[in-house]
Design an enzyme around this catalytic site. Sequence first.
Site, short mmCIF file in Angstrom:
data_model
loop_
_atom_site.label_atom_id
_atom_site.label_comp_id
_atom_site.label_asym_id
_atom_site.label_seq_id
_atom_site.Cartn_x
_atom_site.Cartn_y
_atom_site.Cartn_z
N ASP A 1 10.90 0.40 7.63
CA ASP A 1 11.19 0.65 9.04
C ASP A 1 11.43 -0.63 9.83
OD1 ASP A 1 11.17 3.39 9.09
OD2 ASP A 1 8.98 3.44 9.09
N HIS B 1 1.91 -0.79 4.60
CA HIS B 1 2.29 0.56 4.16
C HIS B 1 1.10 1.20 3.47
CE1 HIS B 1 4.45 3.87 2.22
NE2 HIS B 1 5.39 3.64 3.10
N1 ACO Z 1 -0.65 -5.57 11.80
C1 ACO Z 1 -1.83 -6.23 11.74
N2 ACO Z 1 -2.83 -5.91 10.89
C2 ACO Z 1 -2.63 -4.90 10.05
C3 ACO Z 1 -1.41 -4.18 10.02
C4 ACO Z 1 -0.40 -4.55 10.94
N3 ACO Z 1 0.76 -3.91 10.96
N4 ACO Z 1 -1.48 -3.22 9.09
C5 ACO Z 1 -2.69 -3.32 8.52
N5 ACO Z 1 -3.40 -4.35 9.09
C6 ACO Z 1 -4.72 -4.83 8.70
C7 ACO Z 1 -5.83 -3.90 9.19
O1 ACO Z 1 -6.30 -4.30 10.47
C8 ACO Z 1 -6.84 -4.08 8.10
O2 ACO Z 1 -7.49 -5.32 8.32
P1 ACO Z 1 -9.06 -5.52 7.87
O3 ACO Z 1 -9.08 -5.30 6.40
O4 ACO Z 1 -9.39 -6.91 8.28
O5 ACO Z 1 -9.81 -4.46 8.64
C9 ACO Z 1 -6.03 -4.23 6.84
O6 ACO Z 1 -4.77 -4.78 7.27
C10 ACO Z 1 -5.76 -2.92 6.11
O7 ACO Z 1 -5.20 -1.99 7.05
P2 ACO Z 1 -5.34 -0.42 6.94
O8 ACO Z 1 -5.07 0.18 8.29
O9 ACO Z 1 -6.59 -0.06 6.25
O10 ACO Z 1 -4.15 -0.10 5.97
P3 ACO Z 1 -3.55 1.34 5.76
O11 ACO Z 1 -3.01 1.36 4.39
O12 ACO Z 1 -4.52 2.39 6.13
O13 ACO Z 1 -2.38 1.42 6.86
C11 ACO Z 1 -0.26 1.37 7.91
C12 ACO Z 1 -1.02 1.34 6.57
C13 ACO Z 1 -0.66 2.62 8.75
C14 ACO Z 1 1.23 1.50 7.60
C15 ACO Z 1 -0.57 0.08 8.66
O14 ACO Z 1 -0.23 -1.04 7.88
C16 ACO Z 1 0.13 0.02 10.03
O15 ACO Z 1 -0.40 0.55 11.01
N6 ACO Z 1 1.35 -0.61 10.10
C17 ACO Z 1 2.12 -0.64 11.32
C18 ACO Z 1 2.83 0.71 11.56
C19 ACO Z 1 4.03 0.91 10.64
O16 ACO Z 1 4.85 0.02 10.45
N7 ACO Z 1 4.15 2.15 10.11
C20 ACO Z 1 5.29 2.50 9.25
C21 ACO Z 1 4.86 2.68 7.85
S1 ACO Z 1 6.30 2.94 6.81
C22 ACO Z 1 6.74 4.56 6.96
O17 ACO Z 1 6.03 5.41 7.42
C23 ACO Z 1 8.14 5.00 6.51
#
Ligand code: ACO
Length: 428
Positions: free
Chosen positions: A364, A307
Amino acid sequence: MSDKATLEINGTSYELPLVVGSENEVAIDIKTLRGATGGVITIDPGYKNTGSCESAITFLDGEKGILRYRGYSIEELAEKADFLEVAYLLIFGELPTQEQLDKFHSDIKHHSVVDDDVKKIIEAFPKSAHPMGVLSSLTSALTAFNPSSVDVDSEEEMYNAIVRILGKFPVLVAWTMRKKHGLPLEYGDDSLGYVENVLKMMFKSPNKEYEQNEILVNALDKLLILHADHEQNCSTSTVRITGSSHAGLFVSLAAGISALWGPLHGGANQAVLEMLEAIKEDGGDTKKYMAKAKDKSDPFRLMGFGHRVYKNFDPRAKIIKVAADEVLGDLGVEDPILDIAKGLEKEALEDQYFVDRKLYPNVDFYSGIIYRAMGIPVEMFTVMFALGRLPGWIAQWREMRLRKEPIGRPRQLYTGETYRPFKTINER
Ligand code: ACO
């Protein structure tokens, strides 16, 4: 702490006031920046560091996993209040007395009929239309049948617009689903509670009585409360900025619904179930998908994990996980998709990659699982989110108008061509 921040640009210092919120959050007030500096602006795509407004509705602390509506914790509200009480709280600022709640509900019921011509609009949509597109269009269309502008200085007009949309919206929600499933577009039952009525309107079959299931009513009530507001997210900011042009409440909400549709926002609950379906089709090997999620050369991400704001845990996910277990247990649901979800959750919570990056299941991940167990079709998941978010959008729109906020109009840093003389068509 000083009450000013100092900014130096080309050797000149500018003092900018600091503003402190009621939870001691600090913001630099840059309202005078452009004028004082002769044109310097700030740039912050995605508004990751920019507060768009001051608001007294919802407080969240992503580090500590705190979410409160009007000061009340989401945990207590989910346990002790129902959705209409929470809607009243968000919109008007205080929990209602029994008398206020009864009147609120009765006024909403009074408005829970839409003009029958709305059915003609629904009939014109193909069955293949995504319910979010239909819902957004219908919400906009309501302006054709009801007064489109509200005198926000009239408490009565504001109140009437609010109960009117709270009454009509569940009808639109139910009809978008019934249209898709070829069911007749029927009204609900005024003798029922708000959430019971939603379920009946969605699921009543034309040839038999609808039997309420308390487990489903309670689960949906909780889900709607958990989704009711989340401060200045994408759809809420859209509602506020649309309303800031003094566009009416219904069209501002329609804009919010469009913003919510995207898979990076409300559409994530649909994406979770589609991912689980894909894993099942591929043989149900969760380990393979865990490996894909960790492989940096693979764009696959585990949907429903991580998140942007909550980095330790999502307080809503904690509550909803308990509700999911109850619903699945009580309904005795057996579903391979749910087994895959449980497997992924267990593996991710024990996996170093996910632990190190603080990637926990978000709201979610579980909401899609409950909706599926309740028999709600996948493409309706985001519509259910919209139903829950409705009071939050209304509260934020009302606050924005009552505070007389100026029209939202960001600036930009232009990076295109500088002046060049026009070329006639033969010269190009
Ligand atoms: N699966 C695998 N790896 C992940 C995931 C995931 N779901 N989410 C983050 N990571 C990893 C990234 O690759 C990154 O790794 P690194 O540091 O080795 O490069 C690290 O975790 C940090 O990720 P960011 O993308 O920088 O985190 P950010 O805070 O920007 O993104 C987000 C948050 C968009 C929710 C992300 O976790 C994601 O895409 N999740 C899946 C989609 C999702 O479930 N969205 C719903 C959110 S809840 C809502 O909107 C009500």
